[in-house]
Design a protein around this motif. Structure first.
Motif, PDB file in Angstrom:
ATOM      1  N   GLY A  41     -11.436  20.379 -10.307  1.00  0.00           N
ATOM      2  CA  GLY A  41     -12.538  19.533  -9.892  1.00  0.00           C
ATOM      3  C   GLY A  41     -12.952  19.732  -8.452  1.00  0.00           C
ATOM      4  N   ALA A  42     -14.232  19.998  -8.229  1.00  0.00           N
ATOM      5  CA  ALA A  42     -14.815  19.987  -6.889  1.00  0.00           C
ATOM      6  C   ALA A  42     -15.605  18.705  -6.732  1.00  0.00           C
ATOM      7  N   ASN A  43     -15.934  18.352  -5.487  1.00  0.00           N
ATOM      8  CA  ASN A  43     -16.648  17.092  -5.271  1.00  0.00           C
ATOM      9  C   ASN A  43     -17.665  17.192  -4.155  1.00  0.00           C
ATOM     10  N   VAL A  44     -18.789  16.509  -4.375  1.00  0.00           N
ATOM     11  CA  VAL A  44     -19.815  16.329  -3.353  1.00  0.00           C
ATOM     12  C   VAL A  44     -19.922  14.825  -3.102  1.00  0.00           C
ATOM     13  N   ILE A  45     -19.671  14.400  -1.874  1.00  0.00           N
ATOM     14  CA  ILE A  45     -19.618  12.986  -1.523  1.00  0.00           C
ATOM     15  C   ILE A  45     -20.993  12.524  -1.048  1.00  0.00           C
ATOM     16  N   VAL A  46     -21.588  11.565  -1.765  1.00  0.00           N
ATOM     17  CA  VAL A  46     -22.908  11.064  -1.368  1.00  0.00           C
ATOM     18  C   VAL A  46     -22.821   9.728  -0.635  1.00  0.00           C
ATOM     19  N   ALA A  47     -21.637   9.109  -0.660  1.00  0.00           N
ATOM     20  CA  ALA A  47     -21.464   7.836   0.047  1.00  0.00           C
ATOM     21  C   ALA A  47     -19.989   7.581   0.282  1.00  0.00           C
ATOM     22  N   LEU A  48     -19.675   6.935   1.392  1.00  0.00           N
ATOM     23  CA  LEU A  48     -18.330   6.436   1.659  1.00  0.00           C
ATOM     24  C   LEU A  48     -18.350   4.928   1.472  1.00  0.00           C
ATOM     25  N   THR A  49     -17.350   4.402   0.803  1.00  0.00           N
ATOM     26  CA  THR A  49     -17.278   2.954   0.625  1.00  0.00           C
ATOM     27  C   THR A  49     -15.950   2.422   1.135  1.00  0.00           C
ATOM     28  N   ALA A  50     -16.003   1.250   1.728  1.00  0.00           N
ATOM     29  CA  ALA A  50     -14.802   0.477   2.018  1.00  0.00           C
ATOM     30  C   ALA A  50     -14.699  -0.535   0.883  1.00  0.00           C
ATOM     31  N   GLN A  51     -13.778  -0.315  -0.039  1.00  0.00           N
ATOM     32  CA  GLN A  51     -13.658  -1.206  -1.186  1.00  0.00           C
ATOM     33  C   GLN A  51     -12.237  -1.230  -1.698  1.00  0.00           C
ATOM     34  N   ASN A  52     -11.948  -2.241  -2.484  1.00  0.00           N
ATOM     35  CA  ASN A  52     -10.652  -2.377  -3.132  1.00  0.00           C
ATOM     36  C   ASN A  52     -10.874  -3.059  -4.479  1.00  0.00           C
ATOM     37  N   THR A  53      -9.814  -3.529  -5.096  1.00  0.00           N
ATOM     38  CA  THR A  53      -9.960  -4.141  -6.420  1.00  0.00           C
ATOM     39  C   THR A  53     -10.665  -5.492  -6.363  1.00  0.00           C
ATOM     40  N   MET A  73      -0.738  36.904 -15.042  1.00  0.00           N
ATOM     41  CA  MET A  73      -2.190  36.820 -15.248  1.00  0.00           C
ATOM     42  C   MET A  73      -2.731  35.556 -14.578  1.00  0.00           C
ATOM     43  N   VAL A  74      -3.870  35.670 -13.912  1.00  0.00           N
ATOM     44  CA  VAL A  74      -4.473  34.528 -13.242  1.00  0.00           C
ATOM     45  C   VAL A  74      -5.023  33.557 -14.286  1.00  0.00           C
ATOM     46  N   ASN A  75      -4.753  32.274 -14.078  1.00  0.00           N
ATOM     47  CA  ASN A  75      -5.240  31.239 -14.978  1.00  0.00           C
ATOM     48  C   ASN A  75      -6.719  30.971 -14.701  1.00  0.00           C
ATOM     49  N   LYS A  76      -7.584  31.255 -15.680  1.00  0.00           N
ATOM     50  CA  LYS A  76      -9.020  31.040 -15.531  1.00  0.00           C
ATOM     51  C   LYS A  76      -9.371  29.582 -15.865  1.00  0.00           C
ATOM     52  N   THR A  77      -8.920  28.677 -15.012  1.00  0.00           N
ATOM     53  CA  THR A  77      -9.168  27.258 -15.229  1.00  0.00           C
ATOM     54  C   THR A  77     -10.646  26.943 -15.083  1.00  0.00           C
ATOM     55  N   PRO A  78     -11.245  26.218 -16.043  1.00  0.00           N
ATOM     56  CA  PRO A  78     -12.646  25.816 -15.895  1.00  0.00           C
ATOM     57  C   PRO A  78     -12.844  24.984 -14.629  1.00  0.00           C
ATOM     58  N   GLN A  79     -13.988  25.192 -13.987  1.00  0.00           N
ATOM     59  CA  GLN A  79     -14.306  24.491 -12.746  1.00  0.00           C
ATOM     60  C   GLN A  79     -15.481  23.545 -12.986  1.00  0.00           C
ATOM     61  N   VAL A  80     -15.313  22.300 -12.558  1.00  0.00           N
ATOM     62  CA  VAL A  80     -16.336  21.286 -12.756  1.00  0.00           C
ATOM     63  C   VAL A  80     -16.607  20.578 -11.430  1.00  0.00           C
ATOM     64  N   LEU A  81     -17.703  19.819 -11.392  1.00  0.00           N
ATOM     65  CA  LEU A  81     -18.128  19.188 -10.150  1.00  0.00           C
ATOM     66  C   LEU A  81     -18.518  17.737 -10.389  1.00  0.00           C
ATOM     67  N   THR A  82     -18.134  16.873  -9.468  1.00  0.00           N
ATOM     68  CA  THR A  82     -18.626  15.500  -9.452  1.00  0.00           C
ATOM     69  C   THR A  82     -19.455  15.268  -8.198  1.00  0.00           C
ATOM     70  N   ILE A  83     -20.577  14.581  -8.378  1.00  0.00           N
ATOM     71  CA  ILE A  83     -21.455  14.182  -7.271  1.00  0.00           C
ATOM     72  C   ILE A  83     -21.497  12.666  -7.286  1.00  0.00           C
ATOM     73  N   ALA A  84     -20.840  12.028  -6.335  1.00  0.00           N
ATOM     74  CA  ALA A  84     -20.699  10.568  -6.400  1.00  0.00           C
ATOM     75  C   ALA A  84     -20.191  10.039  -5.069  1.00  0.00           C
ATOM     76  N   GLY A  85     -19.949   8.733  -5.038  1.00  0.00           N
ATOM     77  CA  GLY A  85     -19.402   8.086  -3.857  1.00  0.00           C
ATOM     78  C   GLY A  85     -17.881   8.052  -3.889  1.00  0.00           C
ATOM     79  N   MET A  86     -17.287   7.839  -2.726  1.00  0.00           N
ATOM     80  CA  MET A  86     -15.835   7.782  -2.594  1.00  0.00           C
ATOM     81  C   MET A  86     -15.356   6.341  -2.519  1.00  0.00           C
ATOM     82  N   ASP A  87     -14.444   5.979  -3.410  1.00  0.00           N
ATOM     83  CA  ASP A  87     -13.829   4.655  -3.433  1.00  0.00           C
ATOM     84  C   ASP A  87     -12.536   4.715  -2.630  1.00  0.00           C
ATOM     85  N   SER A  88     -12.479   3.968  -1.527  1.00  0.00           N
ATOM     86  CA  SER A  88     -11.308   4.043  -0.646  1.00  0.00           C
ATOM     87  C   SER A  88     -10.026   3.574  -1.327  1.00  0.00           C
ATOM     88  N   SER A  89     -10.146   2.722  -2.356  1.00  0.00           N
ATOM     89  CA  SER A  89      -8.942   2.253  -3.040  1.00  0.00           C
ATOM     90  C   SER A  89      -8.529   3.174  -4.191  1.00  0.00           C
TER      91      SER A  89
END
Length: 277
Positions: free
Chosen positions: A36-48, A1-17
């Motif tokens: 989880g699906a994702n919509v990328i609204v910004a790319l960041t060059a960042q670290n800790t 039987m196919v697993n009906k996993t819930p699907q969710v979405l994040t709309i945010a920026g991407m943290d390179s670290s």
């Protein structure tokens, strides 16, 4: 039987670290057992150590990503994080008004841990007018709550009044996070749509490895709602998960390190639920 996993979405920026933004959201979604699906609204060059560079995504590309998701996936809950500027806020708000993504969790990323404002006054106005009325839940920290409510927060009574003012902006539920306050314990305040309210009390962890906590708790709530939890249960479990990711920490980077998103939740991680403080 196919697993009906819930699907969710994040709309945010991407943290390179990998510690915050979309990276933290996707790790949190996976840990909760949702897709989880994702919509990328910004790319960041960042670290800790900090953020070195930011490149915003064009509104047309944000719209194209959202359309790709809605045309193919069955999203049952969505969250947004750092949106950055007015065109991004407007693009996201326009699409959310048209699409049925289920519960919408708004993490109003406005003020950094150090107190620096991450959004212009115009973008804050856009969030208040365009996104807050669409949200099922908003999750501000204390500095963000002060901006949204227009009032200073110095005690528990101020917290409650601020949450009430934010709810009057049109959002159904408010989680006002207390991590920025001082003291050995952390008090988070929750005001629900039906007028009921409660506090979550947890002991503070002495660590600098807390990068991405705001993203993580909002993502965990999004996932738990998609799994069928009611709002109160979702918030309490998400708080326990974040507590686990901090207490079972990992050593990554030379600054404010990321959470351990693979941590397992145990009874000791759950906060104390209080009706009055």
């Amino acid at each position: 039987m196919v697993n009906k996993t819930p699907q969710v979405l994040t709309i945010a920026g991407m943290d390179s670290s990998g510690g915050a933004g979309v990276s933290a959201d996707l790790k949190t979604f996976a840990a909760q057992g949702v897709y989880g699906a994702n919509v990328i609204v910004a790319l960041t060059a960042q670290n800790t150590m900090g953020v070195q560079q930011v490149s915003m995504t064009s509104p047309s590309m944000i719209h194209a990503q959202l359309k790709s998701v809605v045309d193919d996936l069955k999203i049952s809950a969505v969250k947004s994080g750092m949106l950055g500027d007015v065109p991004t806020v407007e693009a996201v708000a326009e699409f959310l008004q048209q699409a049925d993504f289920g519960d919408y969790i708004l993490d109003p990323v406005m003020v950094a841990k150090g107190g620096a404002h991450l959004l212009s006054d115009e973008a804050i106005v856009a969030i208040k007018s365009s996104l807050i009325p669409l949200a099922t839940l908003i999750t501000p920290n204390m500095p963000e709550a002060e901006v949204l409510s227009g009032s200073n927060i110095t005690n528990h009574e101020d917290v409650m009044q601020s949450a009430s003012k934010i709810q009057q902006l049109g959002v159904e539920n408010v989680l006002l996070k207390g991590g920025h306050a001082s003291g050995k314990d952390v008090y988070d305040y929750i005001l629900l749509a039906d007028g009921s309210h409660f506090w979550l009390k947890s002991s503070r962890v002495d660590t600098i490895r807390t990068h991405g906590t705001g993203d993580t708790i909002s993502a965990a709530i999004t996932a738990r709602l998609a799994l069928g939890d009611d709002m109160k249960k979702a918030i309490i479990y998400a708080k326990a998960y974040v507590d686990a990711t901090i207490r079972e920490g990992i050593d990554v980077g030379h600054g404010h390190g990321p959470l351990n998103h693979q941590a397992r939740v145990a009874d000791r991680h759950f906060p104390e639920v209080l009706e009055n403080v």
